[in-house]
Design a protein around this motif. Sequence first.
Motif, mmCIF file in Angstrom:
data_model
loop_
_atom_site.group_PDB
_atom_site.id
_atom_site.type_symbol
_atom_site.label_atom_id
_atom_site.label_comp_id
_atom_site.label_asym_id
_atom_site.label_seq_id
_atom_site.Cartn_x
_atom_site.Cartn_y
_atom_site.Cartn_z
ATOM 1 N N PHE A 198 -4.864 3.866 -1.752
ATOM 2 C CA PHE A 198 -6.303 4.008 -1.986
ATOM 3 C C PHE A 198 -6.932 2.658 -2.338
ATOM 4 N N ASP A 199 -6.272 1.887 -3.192
ATOM 5 C CA ASP A 199 -6.793 0.563 -3.567
ATOM 6 C C ASP A 199 -6.907 -0.342 -2.340
ATOM 7 N N SER A 258 -10.448 -3.030 1.292
ATOM 8 C CA SER A 258 -10.695 -3.390 2.693
ATOM 9 C C SER A 258 -12.114 -3.069 3.126
ATOM 10 N N LEU A 259 -12.677 -1.977 2.622
ATOM 11 C CA LEU A 259 -13.978 -1.503 3.104
ATOM 12 C C LEU A 259 -15.154 -1.845 2.197
ATOM 13 N N HIS A 289 -9.436 12.784 -1.221
ATOM 14 C CA HIS A 289 -10.593 13.084 -2.072
ATOM 15 C C HIS A 289 -11.234 11.803 -2.585
ATOM 16 N N TYR A 290 -10.433 10.891 -3.117
ATOM 17 C CA TYR A 290 -10.976 9.646 -3.649
ATOM 18 C C TYR A 290 -11.528 8.755 -2.535
ATOM 19 N N PRO A 338 0.817 -1.219 0.000
ATOM 20 C CA PRO A 338 0.000 0.000 0.000
ATOM 21 C C PRO A 338 0.850 1.268 0.000
ATOM 22 N N LEU A 339 2.097 1.147 0.475
ATOM 23 C CA LEU A 339 3.002 2.303 0.518
ATOM 24 C C LEU A 339 4.012 2.242 -0.627
#
Length: 265
Positions: A121-122, A127-128, A164-165, A106-107
Amino acid sequence: MLGELNELLGASPQRPGTGKFTLLRDTRTDGSFLVHHFLSFYLKAGCKVCFVALLQSFSHYNIVAQKLGVSLTAARERGQLVFLEGLKSCLDLLFGEKEPSGDPSPLQFLSGSTSNLKALFDFVRTSLTPAEGDSWQGPVLLVDDLSVLLSLGASPVAVLDFIHYCRVVVCSQLQGNIVVLVHSGEDGADEENELLGTALGHHSDLILWAEGLATGFCKDIHGEIKIIKRLSLQSTEQDVVQVYQYKIQEKNVTFFARGLSAAVL
């Protein structure tokens, strides 16, 4: 979970709300007690939580959460909590270790192969996004501390694009909530942090700003907190601003109006 803070905010785990963006800020003090509060609050509310923890280890957050009546280990095992341990992810990426799932880190931006936060962001979106059979309440993204992304080399524009996304997906599409902490340096010395905090403040539904006392250390009053409810986002009403002083205790935080501390009276 801090009961007094819930009363000040008019919130309870039975009605956690939806579609809200909450900004936490701290100046001359450590505002992490607010992060611990919202983490335990949303877990007790039965929400699915994605916690991007860039500042401390899992064990640290778990120890504090247990004092507030929540087990992060149990929440993670039952699939309610998705925990990104930023410190470990950074080291794994720098030393060439792969993610257990085989997916990109993710980083990923730390490797220099990209300058944006798309991989992060992905991770949040995956995850959610509710899976079939999920019975959790609305999803929640919690980030501690967003300022760390700037320290790791991400630009303020990249961080704002990421938020924002996330707002579009979490708050608008999934009708969940986002809570992020941004550190503010004294006298605005860190221009990037100030830019980030100011920009996010314009789009926040709720701002909780913890500040150290201007007079310095006091054993009975640990700081002040400004609660700003952004009513102007939905109507022409003026924002509601409340200011309280607080004292952090072992398992709770006490709030009181200025000058009404028991030590003063």
